[in-house]
Design a protein around this motif. Sequence first.
Motif, PDB file in Angstrom:
ATOM      1  N   ARG A  99      29.851  43.232  77.433  1.00 45.24           N
ATOM      2  CA  ARG A  99      29.422  43.748  76.142  1.00 45.24           C
ATOM      3  C   ARG A  99      30.630  43.999  75.258  1.00 45.24           C
ATOM      4  NH1 ARG A  99      24.874  42.292  76.661  1.00 45.24           N
ATOM      5  NH2 ARG A  99      22.975  43.518  76.676  1.00 45.24           N
ATOM      6  N   THR A 101      32.163  46.372  72.429  1.00 50.58           N
ATOM      7  CA  THR A 101      31.880  47.762  72.037  1.00 50.58           C
ATOM      8  C   THR A 101      32.484  48.042  70.653  1.00 50.58           C
ATOM      9  OG1 THR A 101      33.845  48.466  73.194  1.00 50.58           O
ATOM     10  CG2 THR A 101      31.762  48.632  74.405  1.00 50.58           C
ATOM     11  N   ALA A 105      30.322  45.463  68.175  1.00 49.41           N
ATOM     12  CA  ALA A 105      29.020  45.358  68.843  1.00 49.41           C
ATOM     13  C   ALA A 105      27.939  44.944  67.849  1.00 49.41           C
ATOM     14  CB  ALA A 105      28.654  46.687  69.495  1.00 49.41           C
ATOM     15  N   VAL A 177      23.416  47.208  70.789  1.00 46.30           N
ATOM     16  CA  VAL A 177      24.248  48.380  70.479  1.00 46.30           C
ATOM     17  C   VAL A 177      23.706  49.610  71.214  1.00 46.30           C
ATOM     18  CG1 VAL A 177      25.156  49.837  68.618  1.00 46.30           C
ATOM     19  CG2 VAL A 177      24.779  47.391  68.204  1.00 46.30           C
TER      20      VAL A 177
END
Length: 401
Positions: A99, A101, A105, A177
Amino acid sequence: MSGPAAARRPATADVADRAATGFTEAYGEPPAGRWAAPGRANLIGEHTDYNDGFVLPFALPLRTVAAAAPQPGEAWTVWSELSGETISFGADQVTGSGRVTGWGAYVAGVVWALREAGHRVPGARLAIASDVPLGAGLSSSAALEAAVLAALVDLGGLDLPTERWPRLAQRAENRYVGAPTGIMDQSAVVRCWDGHALFLDCRDESVEHVPFDLDAAGLAVLVVDSRAPHRHADGEYAARRTSCERAAGLLGVTALRDVPADGLAGALARLDEEETRRRVRHVVTENQRVLDTVALLRSGRVREIGPLLTASHASMRDDFEITVPEVDTAVEAALAAGALGARMTGGGFGGCVLALVDAERATPVATAVTAAYAARGFTAPGHVTVLPGPGAGRIPTEEES
Ligand code: GLA
């Protein structure tokens, strides 16, 4: 994750020029195009969107701009004026468990959501500049999502009509998110029209563009940034949402939207807990206030919406309990200085207040709010006068315009 950093342009330069110049400095060639999406203010209809209810936001003249060009492969590189960083991510971060961040994101989330919906997303380089203040409750995140989405849809020639953009961007925010927001912000930044407010039915996403011609009425909307620190906003937002869903379950309806205003007393009598009753009363009366505001705007009676705005604030303060002393102070001071109506806008626990004012009263009202803040020892508020602007889209080139 870091790469070439382009110099910051003076914030006074046009945001579209800043994005284009940032792109050229970061990547050594000009962008293929520029795509913009605005921040939004919600005129009325707060915490009604996730209850399948009604909202009435309008687009701000403050925009986020993505300058972009394709790049080969499944690779995305993004420079941000605000952080001065360049981040990159590949397919791993938008397919597997990896992911991105932080601010990236919101960009990666859009790529993820497009791919999830079966689109072939072009690799791209992007440069982002923005005039939408962060963390002020003016939907800077939805603006970023929509500017990036607009760019990727055009660059990839994707078959994705704009009506479907809000759900897709919301999915990026909810699922990638991780923020459990409703559909209002993404709808506003994509679907609003210049000079209009967007009457959105959040159940079926049908819209009506309602004229909101402040200029013609000699009015303005003053947006006051409360500068209140967001106190536990995420947890409190989720708690309000849970409480509304629970109440709908207790009342045997799909969503609180299904409780009509004239059925409110009966519904409240069926709930055994005072806090839940207050939450339900806010949502049901707020939906009705949206309908009443729309009716006034449709008949050109924009001056008369003030009391509805102020009643909405009282409901958020007393029943939904999402205001803080700074925003209550701003609303009270604006009203005392002659605003026709005033309310907090957005999710709450800080953020902005909007006040409907006679255009020539905008400065005295702003001054009165600043003085009330000083008297209470709060950090000085920001303020800007706005008129409703257009939603997201490609910025025409000089030859086209
Ligand atoms: C935030 C959310 C929206 C909406 C508002 C409250 O802005 O993102 O979906 O729920 O709060 O009206």
